[in-house]
Design a protein around this motif. Structure first.
Motif, PDB file in Angstrom:
ATOM      1  N   ARG A 274       0.820  -1.222   0.000  1.00  0.00           N
ATOM      2  CA  ARG A 274       0.000   0.000   0.000  1.00  0.00           C
ATOM      3  C   ARG A 274       0.849   1.266   0.000  1.00  0.00           C
ATOM      4  O   ARG A 274       0.402   2.333  -0.434  1.00  0.00           O
ATOM      5  CB  ARG A 274      -0.913   0.020   1.229  1.00  0.00           C
ATOM      6  CG  ARG A 274      -1.986  -1.050   1.245  1.00  0.00           C
ATOM      7  CD  ARG A 274      -2.722  -1.021   2.571  1.00  0.00           C
ATOM      8  NE  ARG A 274      -3.428  -2.271   2.831  1.00  0.00           N
ATOM      9  CZ  ARG A 274      -3.798  -2.677   4.035  1.00  0.00           C
ATOM     10  NH1 ARG A 274      -3.512  -1.925   5.104  1.00  0.00           N
ATOM     11  NH2 ARG A 274      -4.428  -3.818   4.191  1.00  0.00           N
ATOM     12  N   THR A 275       2.055   1.183   0.525  1.00  0.00           N
ATOM     13  CA  THR A 275       2.921   2.360   0.631  1.00  0.00           C
ATOM     14  C   THR A 275       3.830   2.438  -0.579  1.00  0.00           C
ATOM     15  O   THR A 275       4.701   1.590  -0.785  1.00  0.00           O
ATOM     16  CB  THR A 275       3.765   2.312   1.918  1.00  0.00           C
ATOM     17  OG1 THR A 275       2.897   2.193   3.033  1.00  0.00           O
ATOM     18  CG2 THR A 275       4.587   3.578   2.063  1.00  0.00           C
ATOM     19  N   LYS A 276       3.611   3.457  -1.401  1.00  0.00           N
ATOM     20  CA  LYS A 276       4.410   3.683  -2.607  1.00  0.00           C
ATOM     21  C   LYS A 276       5.619   4.536  -2.233  1.00  0.00           C
ATOM     22  O   LYS A 276       5.486   5.596  -1.623  1.00  0.00           O
ATOM     23  CB  LYS A 276       3.586   4.385  -3.686  1.00  0.00           C
ATOM     24  CG  LYS A 276       2.192   3.769  -3.921  1.00  0.00           C
ATOM     25  CD  LYS A 276       2.271   2.343  -4.395  1.00  0.00           C
ATOM     26  CE  LYS A 276       0.917   1.806  -4.850  1.00  0.00           C
ATOM     27  NZ  LYS A 276      -0.064   1.674  -3.757  1.00  0.00           N
ATOM     28  N   VAL A 277       6.792   4.082  -2.611  1.00  0.00           N
ATOM     29  CA  VAL A 277       8.028   4.752  -2.209  1.00  0.00           C
ATOM     30  C   VAL A 277       8.528   5.711  -3.284  1.00  0.00           C
ATOM     31  O   VAL A 277       8.856   6.861  -3.012  1.00  0.00           O
ATOM     32  CB  VAL A 277       9.122   3.708  -1.881  1.00  0.00           C
ATOM     33  CG1 VAL A 277      10.448   4.390  -1.564  1.00  0.00           C
ATOM     34  CG2 VAL A 277       8.679   2.829  -0.714  1.00  0.00           C
ATOM     35  N   ALA A 278       8.611   5.224  -4.515  1.00  0.00           N
ATOM     36  CA  ALA A 278       9.223   6.020  -5.588  1.00  0.00           C
ATOM     37  C   ALA A 278       8.708   5.520  -6.934  1.00  0.00           C
ATOM     38  O   ALA A 278       8.046   4.483  -7.031  1.00  0.00           O
ATOM     39  CB  ALA A 278      10.743   5.902  -5.525  1.00  0.00           C
ATOM     40  N   ASN A 279       9.025   6.274  -7.967  1.00  0.00           N
ATOM     41  CA  ASN A 279       8.679   5.905  -9.342  1.00  0.00           C
ATOM     42  C   ASN A 279       9.978   5.855 -10.141  1.00  0.00           C
ATOM     43  O   ASN A 279      10.502   6.888 -10.548  1.00  0.00           O
ATOM     44  CB  ASN A 279       7.709   6.924  -9.935  1.00  0.00           C
ATOM     45  CG  ASN A 279       7.070   6.432 -11.223  1.00  0.00           C
ATOM     46  OD1 ASN A 279       7.378   5.334 -11.684  1.00  0.00           O
ATOM     47  ND2 ASN A 279       6.205   7.234 -11.811  1.00  0.00           N
ATOM     48  N   LEU A 280      10.514   4.657 -10.331  1.00  0.00           N
ATOM     49  CA  LEU A 280      11.857   4.505 -10.876  1.00  0.00           C
ATOM     50  C   LEU A 280      11.853   4.505 -12.409  1.00  0.00           C
ATOM     51  O   LEU A 280      10.947   3.947 -13.039  1.00  0.00           O
ATOM     52  CB  LEU A 280      12.489   3.203 -10.376  1.00  0.00           C
ATOM     53  CG  LEU A 280      12.617   3.048  -8.862  1.00  0.00           C
ATOM     54  CD1 LEU A 280      13.380   1.772  -8.529  1.00  0.00           C
ATOM     55  CD2 LEU A 280      13.304   4.253  -8.232  1.00  0.00           C
ATOM     56  N   PRO A 281      12.895   5.116 -13.009  1.00  0.00           N
ATOM     57  CA  PRO A 281      12.992   5.143 -14.469  1.00  0.00           C
ATOM     58  C   PRO A 281      13.427   3.795 -15.044  1.00  0.00           C
ATOM     59  O   PRO A 281      13.762   2.856 -14.318  1.00  0.00           O
ATOM     60  CB  PRO A 281      14.054   6.213 -14.725  1.00  0.00           C
ATOM     61  CG  PRO A 281      14.876   6.242 -13.487  1.00  0.00           C
ATOM     62  CD  PRO A 281      13.946   5.917 -12.362  1.00  0.00           C
ATOM     63  N   ALA A 448      12.812   8.106  -2.668  1.00  0.00           N
ATOM     64  CA  ALA A 448      11.595   8.916  -2.613  1.00  0.00           C
ATOM     65  C   ALA A 448      11.884  10.373  -2.972  1.00  0.00           C
ATOM     66  O   ALA A 448      11.048  11.053  -3.576  1.00  0.00           O
ATOM     67  CB  ALA A 448      10.972   8.830  -1.223  1.00  0.00           C
ATOM     68  N   GLN A 449      13.072  10.852  -2.592  1.00  0.00           N
ATOM     69  CA  GLN A 449      13.450  12.224  -2.935  1.00  0.00           C
ATOM     70  C   GLN A 449      13.936  12.337  -4.369  1.00  0.00           C
ATOM     71  O   GLN A 449      13.641  13.316  -5.059  1.00  0.00           O
ATOM     72  CB  GLN A 449      14.542  12.701  -1.973  1.00  0.00           C
ATOM     73  CG  GLN A 449      14.067  12.845  -0.533  1.00  0.00           C
ATOM     74  CD  GLN A 449      15.173  13.308   0.404  1.00  0.00           C
ATOM     75  OE1 GLN A 449      16.333  13.425   0.002  1.00  0.00           O
ATOM     76  NE2 GLN A 449      14.821  13.563   1.656  1.00  0.00           N
ATOM     77  N   LYS A 450      14.663  11.316  -4.824  1.00  0.00           N
ATOM     78  CA  LYS A 450      15.251  11.369  -6.163  1.00  0.00           C
ATOM     79  C   LYS A 450      14.213  11.106  -7.264  1.00  0.00           C
ATOM     80  O   LYS A 450      14.231  11.741  -8.321  1.00  0.00           O
ATOM     81  CB  LYS A 450      16.390  10.343  -6.268  1.00  0.00           C
ATOM     82  CG  LYS A 450      17.223  10.427  -7.539  1.00  0.00           C
ATOM     83  CD  LYS A 450      18.387   9.452  -7.476  1.00  0.00           C
ATOM     84  CE  LYS A 450      19.221   9.475  -8.753  1.00  0.00           C
ATOM     85  NZ  LYS A 450      19.925  10.770  -8.918  1.00  0.00           N
ATOM     86  N   TYR A 451      13.299  10.174  -6.980  1.00  0.00           N
ATOM     87  CA  TYR A 451      12.276   9.799  -7.965  1.00  0.00           C
ATOM     88  C   TYR A 451      10.909   9.799  -7.275  1.00  0.00           C
ATOM     89  O   TYR A 451      10.318   8.741  -7.041  1.00  0.00           O
ATOM     90  CB  TYR A 451      12.555   8.408  -8.546  1.00  0.00           C
ATOM     91  CG  TYR A 451      13.929   8.232  -9.149  1.00  0.00           C
ATOM     92  CD1 TYR A 451      14.281   8.838 -10.348  1.00  0.00           C
ATOM     93  CD2 TYR A 451      14.882   7.443  -8.500  1.00  0.00           C
ATOM     94  CE1 TYR A 451      15.541   8.670 -10.898  1.00  0.00           C
ATOM     95  CE2 TYR A 451      16.147   7.262  -9.046  1.00  0.00           C
ATOM     96  CZ  TYR A 451      16.465   7.878 -10.233  1.00  0.00           C
ATOM     97  OH  TYR A 451      17.720   7.700 -10.783  1.00  0.00           O
ATOM     98  N   PRO A 452      10.389  10.959  -6.935  1.00  0.00           N
ATOM     99  CA  PRO A 452       9.163  11.006  -6.124  1.00  0.00           C
ATOM    100  C   PRO A 452       7.968  10.382  -6.836  1.00  0.00           C
ATOM    101  O   PRO A 452       7.789  10.529  -8.041  1.00  0.00           O
ATOM    102  CB  PRO A 452       8.960  12.503  -5.877  1.00  0.00           C
ATOM    103  CG  PRO A 452       9.753  13.187  -6.946  1.00  0.00           C
ATOM    104  CD  PRO A 452      10.907  12.312  -7.239  1.00  0.00           C
ATOM    105  N   TYR A 453       7.172   9.680  -6.033  1.00  0.00           N
ATOM    106  CA  TYR A 453       5.935   9.095  -6.548  1.00  0.00           C
ATOM    107  C   TYR A 453       4.848  10.160  -6.512  1.00  0.00           C
ATOM    108  O   TYR A 453       4.612  10.781  -5.479  1.00  0.00           O
ATOM    109  CB  TYR A 453       5.547   7.892  -5.684  1.00  0.00           C
ATOM    110  CG  TYR A 453       4.184   7.323  -6.016  1.00  0.00           C
ATOM    111  CD1 TYR A 453       3.985   6.629  -7.205  1.00  0.00           C
ATOM    112  CD2 TYR A 453       3.116   7.496  -5.150  1.00  0.00           C
ATOM    113  CE1 TYR A 453       2.733   6.109  -7.512  1.00  0.00           C
ATOM    114  CE2 TYR A 453       1.866   6.978  -5.451  1.00  0.00           C
ATOM    115  CZ  TYR A 453       1.683   6.286  -6.629  1.00  0.00           C
ATOM    116  OH  TYR A 453       0.445   5.771  -6.945  1.00  0.00           O
ATOM    117  N   GLN A 454       4.185  10.379  -7.613  1.00  0.00           N
ATOM    118  CA  GLN A 454       3.202  11.462  -7.720  1.00  0.00           C
ATOM    119  C   GLN A 454       1.772  10.947  -7.690  1.00  0.00           C
ATOM    120  O   GLN A 454       0.900  11.468  -8.353  1.00  0.00           O
ATOM    121  CB  GLN A 454       3.445  12.251  -9.023  1.00  0.00           C
ATOM    122  CG  GLN A 454       4.811  12.893  -9.121  1.00  0.00           C
ATOM    123  CD  GLN A 454       5.047  13.953  -8.057  1.00  0.00           C
ATOM    124  OE1 GLN A 454       4.111  14.571  -7.564  1.00  0.00           O
ATOM    125  NE2 GLN A 454       6.314  14.155  -7.694  1.00  0.00           N
TER     126      GLN A 454
END
Length: 466
Positions: A274-281, A448-454
């Motif tokens: 349930r907890t989304k951390v980041a959105n990786l390229p 989370a800071q480098k690739y924030p989940y929006q």
């Protein structure tokens, strides 16, 4: 005459696949009418954050299951005391239905933790007074930065025993200090009758007697349950101790056990997902090296250093492109390790690199156990801002040859301080253990800071401000 049956566990480490069998065995044994008294103890490391349900519930799932075991007392291990933040430990036993006996841990101000007691006296139906003392592994380098005071074993025993003098007939220690230290306690305190131990994962099928003191351990993971009998005379004196263990593999399973066990893992997975951390390229898709490199950046940023090192064996699964959840991180980095900022003279940094390079091919396939490692092999070492020329044996830092007289700081893990392969870190490193976040939390916060989940939630699982 009096006959007491002691049931005991240690180092369960969230191996929930054994909890159902153990629970049924304990429940049946606790009804034993052939003895005068049945007591049940645990010697620590009952939880392990490498299991998703334990991680997702901060150990509360373990407490709920252990309440059904009807323990008369437990002590804690390093996986409870060190692998959790101070705040988590303060609330770990909020719903526990058993006492926690722990003589050598204090709050930062020296007061007793509200969830523990130094010692406990149990009075049997026949009037025998059984004194319990709990001891956990004394790791000041790890406990102090986590805002605890941990006391050495001898100091603790010398303080507690005079207070108990004359108030007990039988003395039992619940310890999570390892077999070597259990032997030390037996050699130095022969008034102990029985040590129910853990930490070193030793399987003592018939126990071990040292200086007249019996030591029992059941190995690890709930593979065995301890079953020890005490025979006392009419003056409440121990005449005989008979240790045994019962293999969990021989305990009967029931229909539905497997489904329940899988459900524990599934429940943890659902909570963590349930907890989304980041959105990786795209570059992170099944690319373990990319995961290692960004993790090197993460621990360096956390420690405030330019230099860092990590081993590939830590990464059990690669990252993936797209949404990265807490469950993905937990699968990739299940280890409860903390970042350490080590300060070294340039000559010692050179020596550290030489130790790594000397052991590189050996460690690449070395099967490692213990010291918070939850993988299989140690793997390859990776550096951040360090280069090594194998021909000239020159070490370069940030593109310049290392200065033997200069002071350098490098981000490492407590794991590397503990393993025997890099003695320089432990011997001459000025090591600062950084708490409370452990490795995957440090990496997750950085990603989370480098690739924030929006999405609709941020990486803490709270509604986004966007």
């Amino acid at each position: 005459m009096e006959k007491i049956r002691i049931l005991h566990t240690n180092d369960l480490h969230s191996h929930f696949e054994h909890f159902l069998k153990i629970g049924r065995y304990l429940h049946e044994a606790q009804q034993d009418q052939t003895v005068d008294e049945v007591l049940t103890f645990d010697a620590g490391d009952f939880m392990d954050r490498s299991h998703p349900l334990t991680d997702a519930t901060f150990g509360q799932a373990n407490i709920k299951l252990m309440n059904a075991f009807h323990y008369d007392a437990i002590t804690i291990g390093n996986n409870e005391g060190i692998s959790n933040s101070h705040e988590v430990v303060e609330h770990l036993f909020d719903h526990a239905q058993f006492p926690v006996v722990l003589a050598n841990l204090r709050e930062e101000d020296g007061s007793m933790p509200h969830w523990a007691t130094t010692q406990k006296i149990i009075k049997t139906k026949k009037g025998t007074r059984i004194a319990l003392i709990g001891l956990t592994a004394a790791y000041p380098l790890s406990y102090q930065p986590n805002h605890w005071q941990v006391k050495m074993l001898k100091e603790t025993m010398d303080e507690v025993l005079p207070e108990l003098a004359g108030h007990y007939d039988v003395l039992i220690l619940l310890t999570h200090v390892g077999l070597n230290m259990d032997c030390f306690l037996a050699q130095n305190y022969p008034q102990i009758n029985l040590i129910v131990g853990g930490h070193s994962h030793d399987l003592l099928k018939q126990g071990k007697q040292v200086n007249g003191v019996w030591i029992v351990q059941t190995g690890k993971w709930g593979n065995y349950v301890g079953n020890t009998y005490l025979q006392l005379n009419d003056n409440h004196q121990v005449e005989r101790i008979s240790p045994h263990v019962e293999p969990t593999s021989l305990m009967k399973a029931q229909t539905g056990d497997e489904e329940t066990i899988l459900g524990f893992r599934k429940c943890g997975k659902e909570i963590l997902t349930r907890t989304k951390v980041a959105n990786l390229p795209e570059k992170y898709e099944d690319n373990c090296e990319a995961a290692i490199q960004v993790s090197l950046d993460a621990i360096a940023a956390f420690a405030g250093t330019d230099l860092a090192m990590l081993s590939s064996g830590l990464f059990l699964t690669p990252f993936k492109k797209g949404v990265l959840t807490k469950y993905d991180l937990q699968r990739a980095l299940p280890h409860s390790m903390h970042v350490v900022r080590s300060t070294l003279q340039g000559s010692d940094l050179w020596r550290l690199v030489m130790e790594i390079e000397k052991n590189r091919h050996y460690l690449d396939h070395f099967h490692l156990q213990g010291m918070s490692f939850r993988g299989k092999i140690f793997g390859q070492m990776y550096y951040r801002q360090i280069k090594f020329d194998p021909v000239s044996r020159v070490v370069f830092v940030n593109g310049k040859e290392v200065d033997p007289q200069q002071e350098y700081q490098i981000a490492v893990l407590d794991h590397y301080v503990l393993v025997p392969f890099f003695p320089t870190l432990a011997i001459v490193g000025n090591n600062k253990f950084l708490f409370p976040q452990f490795l995957r939390e440090v990496v997750g916060n950085y990603l989370a800071q480098k690739y924030p989940y929006q999405g609709s939630e941020n990486h803490d699982g709270k509604p986004s401000a966007n």
